[in-house]
Structure formats: structure tokens, C-alpha cells
Design a protein around this motif. Structure first.
Motif, PDB file in Angstrom:
ATOM      1  N   ILE A   1      38.166  36.984  32.753  1.00  0.00           N
ATOM      2  CA  ILE A   1      39.153  36.271  31.787  1.00  0.00           C
ATOM      3  C   ILE A   1      40.639  36.436  32.256  1.00  0.00           C
ATOM      4  CG2 ILE A   1      39.674  36.351  29.430  1.00  0.00           C
ATOM      5  CD1 ILE A   1      37.078  38.153  29.117  1.00  0.00           C
ATOM      6  N   TYR A   2      41.037  35.221  32.306  1.00  0.00           N
ATOM      7  CA  TYR A   2      42.609  35.114  32.810  1.00  0.00           C
ATOM      8  C   TYR A   2      43.424  34.485  31.545  1.00  0.00           C
ATOM      9  CZ  TYR A   2      42.033  30.124  34.295  1.00  0.00           C
ATOM     10  OH  TYR A   2      41.622  28.892  34.073  1.00  0.00           O
ATOM     11  N   VAL A   3      44.821  35.027  31.468  1.00  0.00           N
ATOM     12  CA  VAL A   3      45.747  34.405  30.665  1.00  0.00           C
ATOM     13  C   VAL A   3      46.977  33.995  31.538  1.00  0.00           C
ATOM     14  CG1 VAL A   3      47.310  34.744  28.917  1.00  0.00           C
ATOM     15  CG2 VAL A   3      45.057  35.842  28.879  1.00  0.00           C
ATOM     16  N   LYS A   4      47.102  32.503  31.559  1.00  0.00           N
ATOM     17  CA  LYS A   4      48.042  32.199  32.565  1.00  0.00           C
ATOM     18  C   LYS A   4      49.111  31.387  31.909  1.00  0.00           C
ATOM     19  CE  LYS A   4      47.474  28.519  35.860  1.00  0.00           C
ATOM     20  NZ  LYS A   4      46.869  27.918  36.900  1.00  0.00           N
ATOM     21  N   ASP A   5      50.333  31.761  32.288  1.00  0.00           N
ATOM     22  CA  ASP A   5      51.350  30.844  31.423  1.00  0.00           C
ATOM     23  C   ASP A   5      52.562  30.340  32.439  1.00  0.00           C
ATOM     24  OD1 ASP A   5      53.650  32.828  31.900  1.00  0.00           O
ATOM     25  OD2 ASP A   5      52.559  34.087  30.523  1.00  0.00           O
ATOM     26  N   THR A   6      53.597  29.481  31.714  1.00  0.00           N
ATOM     27  CA  THR A   6      54.522  28.797  32.527  1.00  0.00           C
ATOM     28  C   THR A   6      55.936  29.556  31.969  1.00  0.00           C
ATOM     29  OG1 THR A   6      54.577  27.165  30.936  1.00  0.00           O
ATOM     30  CG2 THR A   6      53.309  26.693  33.050  1.00  0.00           C
TER      31      THR A   6
ATOM     32  N   GLY B   1      35.456  49.629  31.188  1.00  0.00           N
ATOM     33  CA  GLY B   1      34.569  49.657  32.704  1.00  0.00           C
ATOM     34  C   GLY B   1      35.431  48.517  33.335  1.00  0.00           C
ATOM     35  N   GLY B   2      36.586  47.840  33.050  1.00  0.00           N
ATOM     36  CA  GLY B   2      37.197  46.712  33.777  1.00  0.00           C
ATOM     37  C   GLY B   2      38.587  47.130  34.352  1.00  0.00           C
ATOM     38  N   LYS B   3      39.074  45.964  35.059  1.00  0.00           N
ATOM     39  CA  LYS B   3      40.444  46.098  35.861  1.00  0.00           C
ATOM     40  C   LYS B   3      41.156  45.165  35.362  1.00  0.00           C
ATOM     41  CE  LYS B   3      39.588  49.313  39.681  1.00  0.00           C
ATOM     42  NZ  LYS B   3      38.471  49.264  40.378  1.00  0.00           N
ATOM     43  N   ILE B   4      42.468  45.272  35.514  1.00  0.00           N
ATOM     44  CA  ILE B   4      43.494  44.249  35.117  1.00  0.00           C
ATOM     45  C   ILE B   4      44.435  44.000  36.273  1.00  0.00           C
ATOM     46  CG2 ILE B   4      45.071  46.041  34.118  1.00  0.00           C
ATOM     47  CD1 ILE B   4      45.805  43.649  32.069  1.00  0.00           C
ATOM     48  N   TYR B   5      44.570  42.732  36.581  1.00  0.00           N
ATOM     49  CA  TYR B   5      45.488  42.449  37.644  1.00  0.00           C
ATOM     50  C   TYR B   5      46.655  41.302  37.291  1.00  0.00           C
ATOM     51  CZ  TYR B   5      41.616  44.351  40.417  1.00  0.00           C
ATOM     52  OH  TYR B   5      40.612  45.128  40.902  1.00  0.00           O
ATOM     53  N   LEU B   6      47.513  41.441  38.017  1.00  0.00           N
ATOM     54  CA  LEU B   6      48.682  40.380  37.699  1.00  0.00           C
ATOM     55  C   LEU B   6      49.194  39.899  38.799  1.00  0.00           C
ATOM     56  CD1 LEU B   6      51.224  39.509  35.939  1.00  0.00           C
ATOM     57  CD2 LEU B   6      52.429  41.727  36.535  1.00  0.00           C
ATOM     58  N   GLU B   7      49.513  38.446  38.768  1.00  0.00           N
ATOM     59  CA  GLU B   7      50.166  37.659  39.700  1.00  0.00           C
ATOM     60  C   GLU B   7      51.294  37.009  38.914  1.00  0.00           C
ATOM     61  OE1 GLU B   7      46.945  35.030  41.540  1.00  0.00           O
ATOM     62  OE2 GLU B   7      45.928  36.190  40.170  1.00  0.00           O
ATOM     63  N   SER B   8      52.541  37.094  39.642  1.00  0.00           N
ATOM     64  CA  SER B   8      53.538  36.444  38.816  1.00  0.00           C
ATOM     65  C   SER B   8      54.553  35.986  39.741  1.00  0.00           C
ATOM     66  CB  SER B   8      54.226  37.602  37.554  1.00  0.00           C
ATOM     67  OG  SER B   8      54.915  36.841  37.055  1.00  0.00           O
ATOM     68  N   ILE B   9      55.493  34.959  39.327  1.00  0.00           N
ATOM     69  CA  ILE B   9      56.579  34.693  40.122  1.00  0.00           C
ATOM     70  C   ILE B   9      57.671  34.327  39.069  1.00  0.00           C
ATOM     71  CG2 ILE B   9      57.826  33.064  41.731  1.00  0.00           C
ATOM     72  CD1 ILE B   9      54.972  32.448  42.792  1.00  0.00           C
TER      73      ILE B   9
ATOM     74  N   LYS C   1      50.056  35.298  35.488  1.00  0.00           N
ATOM     75  CA  LYS C   1      48.563  35.300  35.324  1.00  0.00           C
ATOM     76  C   LYS C   1      48.130  36.616  35.251  1.00  0.00           C
ATOM     77  CE  LYS C   1      44.540  33.327  37.436  1.00  0.00           C
ATOM     78  NZ  LYS C   1      43.721  32.679  38.353  1.00  0.00           N
ATOM     79  N   PHE C   2      47.792  36.954  34.310  1.00  0.00           N
ATOM     80  CA  PHE C   2      47.046  38.324  33.811  1.00  0.00           C
ATOM     81  C   PHE C   2      45.570  38.163  34.034  1.00  0.00           C
ATOM     82  CE2 PHE C   2      51.172  39.381  32.207  1.00  0.00           C
ATOM     83  CZ  PHE C   2      51.334  40.569  32.532  1.00  0.00           C
ATOM     84  N   THR C   3      44.861  38.724  34.736  1.00  0.00           N
ATOM     85  CA  THR C   3      43.106  38.596  34.875  1.00  0.00           C
ATOM     86  C   THR C   3      42.531  39.867  34.646  1.00  0.00           C
ATOM     87  OG1 THR C   3      43.503  37.080  36.857  1.00  0.00           O
ATOM     88  CG2 THR C   3      41.398  37.956  36.604  1.00  0.00           C
ATOM     89  N   LEU C   4      41.637  39.844  33.653  1.00  0.00           N
ATOM     90  CA  LEU C   4      40.605  40.950  33.346  1.00  0.00           C
ATOM     91  C   LEU C   4      39.244  40.788  33.906  1.00  0.00           C
ATOM     92  CD1 LEU C   4      41.110  40.833  29.540  1.00  0.00           C
ATOM     93  CD2 LEU C   4      42.238  42.650  31.009  1.00  0.00           C
ATOM     94  N   LEU C   5      38.881  41.759  34.613  1.00  0.00           N
ATOM     95  CA  LEU C   5      37.647  41.781  35.571  1.00  0.00           C
ATOM     96  C   LEU C   5      36.715  42.666  34.980  1.00  0.00           C
ATOM     97  CD1 LEU C   5      38.130  41.510  39.525  1.00  0.00           C
ATOM     98  CD2 LEU C   5      37.478  39.789  37.781  1.00  0.00           C
ATOM     99  N   PHE C   6      35.628  42.325  34.441  1.00  0.00           N
ATOM    100  CA  PHE C   6      34.489  43.358  33.990  1.00  0.00           C
ATOM    101  C   PHE C   6      33.257  42.914  34.821  1.00  0.00           C
ATOM    102  CE2 PHE C   6      37.199  42.448  30.212  1.00  0.00           C
ATOM    103  CZ  PHE C   6      37.509  43.851  29.851  1.00  0.00           C
ATOM    104  N   PRO C   7      32.558  44.157  35.258  1.00  0.00           N
ATOM    105  CA  PRO C   7      31.468  44.130  36.007  1.00  0.00           C
ATOM    106  C   PRO C   7      30.233  43.696  35.129  1.00  0.00           C
ATOM    107  CG  PRO C   7      32.036  46.331  35.635  1.00  0.00           C
ATOM    108  CD  PRO C   7      33.074  45.544  35.117  1.00  0.00           C
ATOM    109  N   PHE C   8      29.303  42.761  35.564  1.00  0.00           N
ATOM    110  CA  PHE C   8      27.995  42.898  34.936  1.00  0.00           C
ATOM    111  C   PHE C   8      27.190  43.992  34.896  1.00  0.00           C
ATOM    112  CE2 PHE C   8      28.189  38.024  36.055  1.00  0.00           C
ATOM    113  CZ  PHE C   8      28.175  37.545  34.669  1.00  0.00           C
TER     114      PHE C   8
END
Ligand code: ADP
Length: 456
Positions: A384-389, A434-442, A448-455
Motif C-alpha cells: 500500500i503506498y502513499v505518494k505525493d508531490t 507484521g509489515g514494514k515501512i519504506y520511504l523514497e523521497s527527493i 513515497k511511503f510504502t507499507l509492505l505486508f506479507p500474505f
């Protein structure tokens, strides 16, 4: 005893009483080096005894060999004496141990002997008073004893062997001196090595124990810090709880005033109440965040999992927040996954973190859009990601981003209110699910914040 010394002793005793571990450290520092030194002395003693016994046996067996070499024709006859002296002189330098060989015959008085042959020609024809020779004469046995020349400091083994004639009668004494210089050298080297090693080891030990004592202090400090940390958590939790009740009441009454239920408001009053309401909300949010922090830190975060259809769930959150985005003229888009994605998770907690991320994007985006996406990242993960400008986050700030109370300090963020707790809480809850959070930003371009959850 002076007053100063007395107070020093009292202070030392108090210190030892307060830090009993010091007794253990001191005991180690004293006991182990002492044991090492005693052990070294013991080894030296045993080695020396062993060497001496060896030399004593050598002296006895050498006496037997020399006795055969000289023969048993011993008398005060001058020709005979010369022959024996010549034989003995042939043995000079035969062994590094051999210090002296002499042959005595007795004089008329008991205990006085007469040298008939010797390594030292000056000693020949001289009188000798020797109790060892007398004892060997009387017992008919070889007597071997350690001796030390007090003048030269040379020590040696002296063996006195009775020389017997064909009738088995004692006719002379063979005296052999074996040098102990070699033994003393070996012992000296060995003691230098052993005591040196003990000293070095003791120093290492003292350093180690001192370090250990410091480690012990650190451990005590760490325990105290933990206690303090716990007390701080409890304090924050109690204060937040106490603040929440009056704040809820204040908010309630302010709402009534704002709506005009308690009487009509003029424009000026309405403006003032709006400001107060905004600040009370800020305070309320802070209290809520603090309560959440203490819940997480004390392990009281409740998680109740159920099967959630994510497609509808995320879309509904976006719909709810799109009003807020519109207020800032921002577009809030939702990019759904083509396939139906479900996750076994806590609905409320998942909503809390997604709302937090979208809320931040709205807060920190001045123009442009916010994109929320749902997709299957691989066969094992849902993203699930949340991306902004928005304003973006610089690389150094990204490193500190998920720590408590961290807020980016810049001109752009100065007017935006916040607690600096939202992302820390989001990360902790994501991990609890049980998930992880990642960030990519300039910086200046967006995040862009991404939440990763395992099935499961
Ligand atoms: P706050 O209450 O200050 O928003 P957060 O923990 O949610 O606290 O965020 C910490 C800091 O991270 C914020 O102060 C902000 O500077 C930065 N930040 C968070 N989200 C974004 C975003 N989407 N874009 C730019 N900066 C962000």
C-alpha cells in the motif's frame, strides 16, 4: 591516627558497603596474582630439587668410575702418590660439571686428612679437615652434600667416597666436587620467565578486573536508566490520561459555543473561538499521540486481526480524506489493484497508519496530487503506498525520520503544526501488524511511503 586518615578509612568503608562488588574485584586482584607467584615458586623449587638429585646421583656414579680408574693401590708412598696425581690430572676438563677431584689419606689423628692428589697441585701434601671425609671413612659409604664456597660464592656438590684395598679396608677418600653453576643458570632463567609471566598476567588481570568493575557500573547504570525510563513512561501515561478528560470537556463546550447553541456569537468572538478550537485540537492530538506512545512502549498495544478486503477498505479511507485534500486544492487519487486483495490484519490499526500517511501527505504538499495505491508486490507481499508531490525530505533528514519527536526544521515546515510522533507510531504499528515501512523521497519533489505486508 590523624582526623584525615580516620575520615578516609570511614569513607572507604562506606564506599565498600555501598559497592560490595568491589570486594569481589579486590579479592580477584590479590588472590590470582598471589596464586601465580606461589605456583611459580613451587615450580622453581621442584625443578631445583630435581636437578640437585640428578647431580648428586652423578657425583656418586662418577666417584665409582674414577675409583676404578685410580685403582686401589693407595699409600703415602711418594711414587704411588705421583702416579695417582698424574692420573687425576688427566681428568681435568673431562666434564663441564667437574670442579675438582682430590684423594685424601688419613693422618694419625682422627678427622685430619692429607691430600695426596688434586686438580689443584698447590693443595697436594696439605692437611685437610673434613667431616664428610671422616663420615665416609667411618661408615664406608659415599657421602654427597651440597656446599658453597663463601669466598667465591660458587656452589657445588661434594661427594666423599671411601677407597678400599683388596682386603676391603678403607685406605683413602676420593673427593669429587661437581659444579652447580649450570643449575643455577637454568633456575635463574626459569625464575625470570616464570615471575615475568606472573607479573604480566597480574597486570592484565588488574586491567581486566578494573574494566569488569566499570562494566558492572555500566550495568547498574543501565538498570537505573531502565527504571527511570519506566517511571517516565508511567508519568507520561498518567499525565496524558489526566489531560484528556478536561480537554474532552473543553472541546465539547467549545463545539457548543462554535455552533451557537449557547448563544449567538459576533464575528470577532467567532474568530477567537475558532483559533482556541484549533489549538485545543492540537493539544488533544498531542495527548492522543503521547498515550499511543506509552501504550506501544509498555507493550499494551491491542491488535485484533480479521480478514479485510483491502480494495474497498483503502478506497473508503481515500474517500473520507478527499474532502480534507480538496480543502487544500489537492487531488487525492486511488489506484486500485486489478485483483481482489485480502489481508488478515487489524482493521482499526491499519486504518490508523494509512490515515496518518495520507494526512501527512496532505499536510506537507502545497500543490499537485496525492496518489494512494494498492498492489500485489510479489507472490508474497501486498503493498500500500502513499505518494505525493509535496515538499519532500532530504537524505540526512530521512535517516532520523522514524525517531520519536523528530520534525524536519525548515521554512516550509515552520508553519505546519505536528508532534513528530506520527511516523514513529506508524512504524511501530506496521511492525506490530507484521509489515514494514519504506520511504523514497527527493527534497522539493515529493515523497513515497510504502507499507509492505506479507500474505499469510
Ligand atoms: P508530524 O506530527 O510533525 O507530522 P510525523 O512523525 O508524522 O510528525 O512526521 C515527522 C516529520 O516528517 C514531519 O515533521 C515532516 O517534517 C516530515 N514528513 C512526514 N511526512 C511527510 C511528507 N509526506 N512529505 C514531507 N515531509 C514529511
Amino acid at each position: 591516627m590523624s582526623q584525615n586518615t580516620k575520615s578516609l578509612i570511614v569513607q572507604s568503608l562506606i564506599f565498600v558497603k555501598q559497592n560490595p562488588q568491589i570486594i569481589f574485584s579486590l579479592a580477584l586482584i590479590i588472590l590470582i596474582p598471589t596464586l601465580f607467584f606461589v605456583f611459580s615458586a613451587l615450580i622453581l623449587n621442584i625443578t631445583q630439587k630435581q636437578f640437585d638429585r640428578h647431580l648428586q646421583q652423578n657425583a656418586v656414579s662418577l666417584a665409582k668410575t674414577i675409583e676404578t680408574f685410580i685403582g686401589n693401590d693407595i699409600s703415602s708412598d711418594l711414587h704411588n702418590q705421583k702416579e695417582i696425581q698424574n692420573k687425576i690430572l688427566k681428568l681435568v676438563g673431562a666434564s663441564i660439571w667437574l670442579e675438582d677431584i682430590a684423594v685424601f689419606i688419613p693422618r694419625a689423628e682422627q678427622g685430619i686428612f692429607f691430600t695426596i692428589a688434586s686438580f689443584n697441585p698447590k693443595a697436594v701434601n696439605k692437611e685437610v679437615r673434613s667431616t664428610d671425609a671422616l663420615l665416609a671413612w667411618q661408615t664406608g659409604q659415599t657421602i654427597a652434600v651440597p656446599k658453597k664456597d663463601l669466598k667465591t660464592g660458587v656452589s657445588y656438590w661434594l661427594s666423599s667416597t671411601p677407597l678400599k684395598n683388596d682386603q676391603n679396608k678403607v685406605v683413602g677418600i676420593l673427593s669429587i666436587a661437581l659444579s652447580r653453576a649450570e643449575i643455577e643458570q637454568v633456575i635463574q632463567k626459569l625464575s625470570f620467565n616464570l615471575y615475568g609471566f606472573s607479573l604480566i598476567f597480574s597486570l592484565i588481570l588488574i586491567l581486566f578486573v578494573a574494566n569488569h568493575a566499570r562494566l558492572f557500573q555500566y550495568a547498574v547504570l543501565l538498570m537505573k536508566l531502565r527504571e527511570l525510563d519506566q517511571a517516565k513512561d508511567e508519568f507520561i501515561s498518567t499525565v496524558s490520561h489526566e489531560l484528556r478528560t478536561p480537554l474532552t470537556t473543553i472541546r465539547g463546550y467549545l463545539s457548543l459555543i462554535q455552533e451557537g447553541t449557547l448563544g449567538a456569537l459576533n464575528d470577532q468572538l467567532k474568530k477567537g473561538i475558532d483559533i482556541v478550537m484549533l489549538e485545543v485540537k492540537r493539544l488533544y492530538d498531542l495527548v492522543e499521540d503521547l498515550l499511543e506512545v506509552s501504550r506501544i512502549e509498555q507493550g499494551r498495544l491491542s491488535i485484533e486481526k480479521e480478514l479485510v478486503v483491502l480494495n474497498d477498505f483503502i478506497k473508503n479511507i481515500c474517500d473520507e480524506l478527499s474532502i480534507k485534500a480538496k480543502e487544500k486544492s489537492l487531488e487525492l487519487k486511488f489506484i486500485d489493484s486489478p485483483e481482489r486483495l485480502t489481508l488478515h490484519t487489524d482493521k482499526n490499526r491499519l486504518k490508523q497508519i494509512v490515515v496518518n500517511l495520507i494526512g501527512n501527505s496532505i499536510k506537507y504538499t502545497l500543490s499537485g496530487f496525492i496518489e494512494v495505491g494498492l498492489l500485489k508486490e510479489s507472490k508474497d507481499f501486498i503493498a500500500i503506498y502513499v505518494k505525493d508531490t509535496g515538499i519532500g525530505i532530504s537524505a540526512p533528514d530521512q535517516e532520523k525520520l522514524f525517531t520519536k519527536f523528530f520534525r524536519v526544521q525548515s521554512e516550509q515546515t515552520a508553519k505546519i503544526t505536528g508532534t513528530g510522533l506520527g511516523l514513529w507510531i506508524t512504524k511501530k504499528i506496521t511492525e506490530a501488524l507484521g509489515g514494514k515501512i519504506y520511504l523514497e523521497s527527493i527534497k522539493g519533489q515529493g515523497s513515497k511511503f510504502t507499507l509492505l505486508f506479507p500474505f499469510k
